[in-house]
Design a protein around this motif. Structure first.
Motif, PDB file in Angstrom:
ATOM      1  N   ALA A  47      27.721  37.181  49.373  1.00  0.00           N
ATOM      2  CA  ALA A  47      28.717  37.433  48.330  1.00  0.00           C
ATOM      3  C   ALA A  47      28.084  37.316  46.951  1.00  0.00           C
ATOM      4  O   ALA A  47      27.364  36.359  46.670  1.00  0.00           O
ATOM      5  N   ALA A  48      28.356  38.303  46.083  1.00  0.00           N
ATOM      6  CA  ALA A  48      27.773  38.320  44.747  1.00  0.00           C
ATOM      7  C   ALA A  48      28.834  38.425  43.659  1.00  0.00           C
ATOM      8  O   ALA A  48      28.497  38.600  42.500  1.00  0.00           O
ATOM      9  N   GLY A  49      30.118  38.349  44.025  1.00  0.00           N
ATOM     10  CA  GLY A  49      31.173  38.389  43.024  1.00  0.00           C
ATOM     11  C   GLY A  49      32.328  39.272  43.458  1.00  0.00           C
ATOM     12  O   GLY A  49      32.275  39.938  44.494  1.00  0.00           O
ATOM     13  N   THR A  50      33.382  39.259  42.640  1.00  0.00           N
ATOM     14  CA  THR A  50      34.568  40.074  42.902  1.00  0.00           C
ATOM     15  C   THR A  50      35.115  40.598  41.576  1.00  0.00           C
ATOM     16  O   THR A  50      34.789  40.094  40.503  1.00  0.00           O
ATOM     17  N   ALA A  51      35.967  41.601  41.689  1.00  0.00           N
ATOM     18  CA  ALA A  51      36.706  42.122  40.537  1.00  0.00           C
ATOM     19  C   ALA A  51      38.062  42.585  41.044  1.00  0.00           C
ATOM     20  O   ALA A  51      38.186  43.059  42.179  1.00  0.00           O
ATOM     21  N   GLY A  52      39.056  42.428  40.204  1.00  0.00           N
ATOM     22  CA  GLY A  52      40.385  42.879  40.574  1.00  0.00           C
ATOM     23  C   GLY A  52      41.205  43.152  39.336  1.00  0.00           C
ATOM     24  O   GLY A  52      40.936  42.618  38.263  1.00  0.00           O
ATOM     25  N   ALA A  53      42.198  44.007  39.496  1.00  0.00           N
ATOM     26  CA  ALA A  53      43.068  44.365  38.375  1.00  0.00           C
ATOM     27  C   ALA A  53      44.508  44.238  38.819  1.00  0.00           C
ATOM     28  O   ALA A  53      44.821  44.321  40.011  1.00  0.00           O
ATOM     29  N   GLY A  54      45.385  44.049  37.839  1.00  0.00           N
ATOM     30  CA  GLY A  54      46.816  43.989  38.115  1.00  0.00           C
ATOM     31  C   GLY A  54      47.338  45.345  38.550  1.00  0.00           C
ATOM     32  O   GLY A  54      46.603  46.325  38.632  1.00  0.00           O
ATOM     33  N   THR A  55      48.621  45.411  38.791  1.00  0.00           N
ATOM     34  CA  THR A  55      49.201  46.656  39.297  1.00  0.00           C
ATOM     35  C   THR A  55      49.791  47.539  38.210  1.00  0.00           C
ATOM     36  O   THR A  55      50.084  48.685  38.455  1.00  0.00           O
ATOM     37  N   PHE A  56      49.980  47.017  36.997  1.00  0.00           N
ATOM     38  CA  PHE A  56      50.634  47.800  35.958  1.00  0.00           C
ATOM     39  C   PHE A  56      49.689  48.855  35.384  1.00  0.00           C
ATOM     40  O   PHE A  56      49.738  50.006  35.756  1.00  0.00           O
ATOM     41  N   ILE A  57      48.833  48.470  34.494  1.00  0.00           N
ATOM     42  CA  ILE A  57      47.817  49.389  33.959  1.00  0.00           C
ATOM     43  C   ILE A  57      46.488  48.843  34.432  1.00  0.00           C
ATOM     44  O   ILE A  57      45.937  47.928  33.841  1.00  0.00           O
ATOM     45  N   ARG A  58      45.991  49.391  35.518  1.00  0.00           N
ATOM     46  CA  ARG A  58      44.824  48.809  36.185  1.00  0.00           C
ATOM     47  C   ARG A  58      43.560  48.839  35.355  1.00  0.00           C
ATOM     48  O   ARG A  58      42.682  48.023  35.542  1.00  0.00           O
ATOM     49  N   SER A  59      43.451  49.772  34.423  1.00  0.00           N
ATOM     50  CA  SER A  59      42.224  49.816  33.620  1.00  0.00           C
ATOM     51  C   SER A  59      42.369  49.025  32.322  1.00  0.00           C
ATOM     52  O   SER A  59      41.526  49.106  31.445  1.00  0.00           O
ATOM     53  N   TRP A  60      43.429  48.230  32.178  1.00  0.00           N
ATOM     54  CA  TRP A  60      43.639  47.421  30.977  1.00  0.00           C
ATOM     55  C   TRP A  60      42.808  46.138  31.029  1.00  0.00           C
ATOM     56  O   TRP A  60      42.216  45.729  30.059  1.00  0.00           O
ATOM     57  N   GLN A  61      42.779  45.473  32.215  1.00  0.00           N
ATOM     58  CA  GLN A  61      42.047  44.215  32.333  1.00  0.00           C
ATOM     59  C   GLN A  61      41.553  44.017  33.764  1.00  0.00           C
ATOM     60  O   GLN A  61      42.307  44.174  34.706  1.00  0.00           O
ATOM     61  N   LEU A  62      40.283  43.673  33.893  1.00  0.00           N
ATOM     62  CA  LEU A  62      39.696  43.312  35.185  1.00  0.00           C
ATOM     63  C   LEU A  62      39.414  41.816  35.177  1.00  0.00           C
ATOM     64  O   LEU A  62      38.854  41.293  34.212  1.00  0.00           O
ATOM     65  N   SER A  63      39.793  41.144  36.255  1.00  0.00           N
ATOM     66  CA  SER A  63      39.453  39.732  36.442  1.00  0.00           C
ATOM     67  C   SER A  63      38.211  39.680  37.309  1.00  0.00           C
ATOM     68  O   SER A  63      38.191  40.241  38.404  1.00  0.00           O
TER      69      SER A  63
END
Length: 154
Positions: A47-63
């Motif tokens: 494992a080298a990391g993860t990324a995820g986005a909310g469901t509203f505007i997915r390209s607004w913020q990545l965690s």
């Protein structure tokens, strides 16, 4: 934008991408699970990391979460902005957090959708954290591209 090409992206199928160094070695494999959930593994399968986005505007913020568990946010500055800021907390809250980096996108050819991403990071990120940020830019591109598009970031 000008710079040195550091990596190539190959989309092996609809849910898998491979990020390789310009010299040829594997940096990270990117696997997409749900429309906006990604997992990164290194060339040994670790494992080298993860990324995820909310469901509203997915390209607004990545965690993002690095392999050591550090949480980072890649947040777009505004709806029409071409820049995302990398921080440890939400940049829209007060007081404003320290900016650890930024990603800027430019379109080179609107007709074929050719885009270039410029990634800048601070010295406060180690090599593994920078790798997670670079992989997240591939995810950002996948979330921003039109459906059924196979264009890769330049």
């Amino acid at each position: 934008m000008e710079g040195t090409l550091l990596a190539h992206v190959t989309h092996t199928d609809d849910t898998h991408s491979l990020l390789t160094k310009a010299s040829g070695g594997c940096l990270v494999r990117i696997e997409q699970f749900e429309p906006a959930t990604f997992r990164f593994t290194d060339d040994t399968g670790r494992a080298a990391g993860t990324a995820g986005a909310g469901t509203f505007i997915r390209s607004w913020q990545l965690s993002l979460r690095t392999e050591r568990g550090r949480r980072l946010l890649l947040t777009r500055r505004g709806h029409l902005s071409t820049e995302w800021q990398l921080t440890e907390t939400d940049p829209h809250r007060s007081p404003a957090p320290e900016v650890l980096g930024r990603v800027t996108v430019s379109t080179h050819d609107v007709w074929i959708g050719l885009q270039q991403y410029l990634v800048e990071t601070s010295a406060g990120l180690d090599a593994a954290e920078r790798r997670t940020v670079i992989a997240s830019v591939v995810c950002l591109h996948l979330l921003r591209r039109p459906p059924d598009s196979s264009s890769a970031p330049a």
